[in-house]
Each structure stands twice: as structure tokens, then as C-alpha cells.
Design an enzyme around this catalytic site. Sequence first.
Site, PDB file in Angstrom:
ATOM      1  N   ASP A  83       1.648  -1.053  -0.047  1.00 31.92           N
ATOM      2  CA  ASP A  83       0.161  -0.183  -0.185  1.00 31.92           C
ATOM      3  C   ASP A  83       0.430   1.474   0.222  1.00 31.92           C
ATOM      4  O   ASP A  83       2.214   1.306   0.284  1.00 31.92           O
ATOM      5  CB  ASP A  83      -0.826   0.089   1.464  1.00 31.92           C
ATOM      6  CG  ASP A  83      -1.879   0.498   1.432  1.00 31.92           C
ATOM      7  OD1 ASP A  83      -2.589   1.234   0.210  1.00 31.92           O
ATOM      8  OD2 ASP A  83      -2.484   1.452   2.320  1.00 31.92           O
ATOM      9  N   HIS A 210      -9.706   4.801  -1.000  1.00 28.12           N
ATOM     10  CA  HIS A 210      -9.212   5.478  -0.223  1.00 28.12           C
ATOM     11  C   HIS A 210      -9.356   6.270   1.190  1.00 28.12           C
ATOM     12  O   HIS A 210     -10.548   6.180   0.376  1.00 28.12           O
ATOM     13  CB  HIS A 210      -7.649   5.705  -0.163  1.00 28.12           C
ATOM     14  CG  HIS A 210      -7.150   4.292  -1.133  1.00 28.12           C
ATOM     15  ND1 HIS A 210      -5.493   4.596  -0.584  1.00 28.12           N
ATOM     16  CD2 HIS A 210      -6.921   4.054  -1.871  1.00 28.12           C
ATOM     17  CE1 HIS A 210      -4.790   4.007  -1.414  1.00 28.12           C
ATOM     18  NE2 HIS A 210      -5.618   3.568  -2.381  1.00 28.12           N
ATOM     19  N   GLY A 211      -9.021   5.575   2.671  1.00 31.27           N
ATOM     20  CA  GLY A 211      -9.463   6.931   3.040  1.00 31.27           C
ATOM     21  C   GLY A 211     -11.433   6.781   3.816  1.00 31.27           C
ATOM     22  O   GLY A 211     -11.942   8.347   3.482  1.00 31.27           O
ATOM     23  N   SER A 213     -12.830   5.012   5.683  1.00 32.52           N
ATOM     24  CA  SER A 213     -12.937   3.857   6.902  1.00 32.52           C
ATOM     25  C   SER A 213     -13.975   4.306   7.916  1.00 32.52           C
ATOM     26  O   SER A 213     -14.414   3.429   9.136  1.00 32.52           O
ATOM     27  CB  SER A 213     -12.211   2.757   7.565  1.00 32.52           C
ATOM     28  OG  SER A 213     -10.972   3.903   8.785  1.00 32.52           O
TER      29      SER A 213
HETATM   30  P1  13P Z   1      -8.284   5.064   5.962  1.00 30.22           P
HETATM   31  O1  13P Z   1      -7.247   5.981   7.459  1.00 30.22           O
HETATM   32  O2  13P Z   1      -9.920   5.315   6.275  1.00 30.22           O
HETATM   33  O3  13P Z   1      -8.709   3.235   6.906  1.00 30.22           O
HETATM   34  O4  13P Z   1      -7.835   4.363   5.421  1.00 30.22           O
HETATM   35  C1  13P Z   1      -6.954   3.809   4.740  1.00 30.22           C
HETATM   36  C2  13P Z   1      -6.066   4.073   3.491  1.00 30.22           C
HETATM   37  O5  13P Z   1      -6.661   4.123   2.716  1.00 30.22           O
HETATM   38  C3  13P Z   1      -4.879   3.079   3.318  1.00 30.22           C
HETATM   39  O6  13P Z   1      -4.337   2.794   2.229  1.00 30.22           O
HETATM   40  O1  G3H Z   2      -2.737   5.192   3.880  1.00 34.20           O
HETATM   41  C1  G3H Z   2      -1.646   4.107   4.610  1.00 34.20           C
HETATM   42  C2  G3H Z   2      -2.503   4.113   5.601  1.00 34.20           C
HETATM   43  O2  G3H Z   2      -3.551   4.820   6.669  1.00 34.20           O
HETATM   44  C3  G3H Z   2      -1.222   3.193   6.789  1.00 34.20           C
HETATM   45  O3  G3H Z   2      -0.371   4.258   7.013  1.00 34.20           O
HETATM   46  O4  G3H Z   2       1.046   2.268   8.141  1.00 34.20           O
HETATM   47  O5  G3H Z   2       1.832   4.806   6.680  1.00 34.20           O
HETATM   48  O6  G3H Z   2       1.353   4.809   9.315  1.00 34.20           O
HETATM   49  P1  G3H Z   2       0.937   3.727   6.878  1.00 34.20           P
HETATM   50 ZN    ZN Z   3      -4.761   5.063   1.035  1.00 30.95          ZN
END
Ligand code: 13P
Ligand code: G3H
Ligand code: ZN
Length: 285
Positions: A83, A210-211, A213
Site C-alpha cells: 500500500d 482510500h480514506g 473507513s
Molecule cells: P483510512 O484511514 O480511512 O482507514 O484509510 C486507509 C487507507 O486508505 C490505506 O491506504
Molecule cells: O494510507 C495509509 C495507511 O493509513 C497506513 O499508513 O502505515 O504509513 O502509517 P502508515
Molecule cells: Zn490510502
Amino acid sequence: MLVNVKTMLEEAKEGKYAVGAFNTVNLETTRAIIEAAKELSSPVIVQLTEKTFDYAGGRAIFHLIKNIAEFYAKDIPIGIHLDHGKNFEIVERAMDIGFTSVMYDGSRKEYADNLAATKKIVKIAHGRGVVVQAELGNVPYLGEVQMENIDWEKYMTNPDQAVQFTEETGIDTLAVAIGNAHGFFRERGEPDYERLSSIAERVHIPLVMHGASDWHNGRVVEVIGRGISCFNVDTALRMAFIGGLRGALLSEEETDLRKILTQAKERTKVAVKEKILAFGSAGKA
Ligand code: 13P
Ligand code: G3H
Ligand code: ZN
């Protein structure tokens, strides 16, 4: 069993449901994700970021996920995915370890630079049988932006660019920005649903959200209906894990780490199941 992420998401697109791509950081989160998927007969993606490579060891955690997927969930389609790979080095490191699905995230770059870098990475990745997700527009992080009065126009995916970007780069899946943002926001405006529909009508590869949740199920269902085939979920799992851990630590007598961490794992599993049910992927394994 491990499967090809592109095929898994194409099936979701065809079947009009979404697959959850859940971020893991350790054994407990990984088990929570895979056990939830198994109990609900759902395909699932287990994914991790560069920071987790640094925390757990990229090779160690990759093989942990792979072994659990292959030995304990033989009948469940599972993808392992990098990711938010922010540069060529981390994408290459993931491919060397054995990842067959990666995200190259050039979303902080100018359009032309994101396009050029993504195109180069896709060529190399496809040559190694690896599928690539890219991001166009920009899904901001809580902390990176003010919570109120965000100028969303600056961040959102341009549908015309999305068509050109997808065709020129040859990416397999596309992460879109329609007002979504990483982290739990106190205030959330309504997503730009029309923009999503206009992207989905013209871009025919699976679209990733994404983003989101902390979105309520009404929004989740709305965007699946408009063409989303995959949801990334991280913050909701971290909140669940920490909640479970806090609860376990209230008992001062407990000194068995396994019992404490099992409570965190179980709470995380409940959160994964709630998402799988909302995404409509239960029973699709
Ligand atoms: P959330 O912060 O909404 O869980 O999004 C996660 C995400 O997009 C990880 O790539
Ligand atoms: O989008 C990414 C996730 O929220 C995880 O982030 O593992 O880089 O802190 P991180
Ligand atoms: Zn993300």
C-alpha cells in the site's frame, strides 16, 4: 489461497460488490483479517506500507501473511498488496520479496511527473507479472490538512485526466479522490458522487477508495453502486485494536501477553467483519 489481485477486483466489479483491502502491522491484525474473511467466506486483500516493512521486516511479515493464507485459509481468495509505495525503491523491494500487487503513489507529484513515474513502474512491474494501483488526485491525511474548510477541488480526481492517465500508464486499478481523506475526521463533507460516476463511466479498470473507513454504510453502498470495487481500511482497524488492548489492560492481574493480544485481535476481527458485510463481499469466496 493466494490469488491475483487484478482478477479478484475485476470479479468484484462484475459482481457489483467491493473487496476490503485491510492494512496489517503484525501477526494479530493479520489473523483478525484472514479469520474474518474465512468465517464470512469473503475474498480479502491484506496490505502493508513501507512503515510496516520497517517495523516488522518486509520479508518476515510477507511470509507470515503468505503462510497463514496458504495453510489456514486454503479456500479463501487472498491478495497481498504493497500500500502507498511512494518511490521506485520500495516498489522494487516489495517485488523482490514476492509481492504480486503494488501501489505506486505518485499523487503528491505534479500530474505530468506522476504520469511519467507511474508509466515507468507499470512497465517494469508488468514485466515481472506484478499488478499496479496508482492514485490520481490526492487523498489527504488527517494532520496534513486542516479539518475544516478544506478546498476539496484541489484534491479531487479530474475525470478527463483519469481517462488519459489510465490509458497512457496501463495501470491495473486506480485510487480516486472524491472528498475522501485518510484518518477519522470530526467533520466530513458529502463525497462528490457525480464525479465518481463520471470517472466510472469512462475508466473501465477497478476503482479503489482510500480514506473512507469512517464512512457510514449508506455512503459505502452508494459508491459501490457508482463503481467502487475496493476499499482500503486502516484507521478503523487500528481503533478497534487499541480499544481491545485498552480493555485487556484494565485487568492488572493478567500477565500473559497472548491473552492480552487475543482480546485486541478479537476486537479487530469484529471490525473487519462489519466492513466485509458492508462491502457485500461475504459469500463471494
Ligand atoms: P483510512 O484511514 O480511512 O482507514 O484509510 C486507509 C487507507 O486508505 C490505506 O491506504
Ligand atoms: O494510507 C495509509 C495507511 O493509513 C497506513 O499508513 O502505515 O504509513 O502509517 P502508515
Ligand atoms: Zn490510502
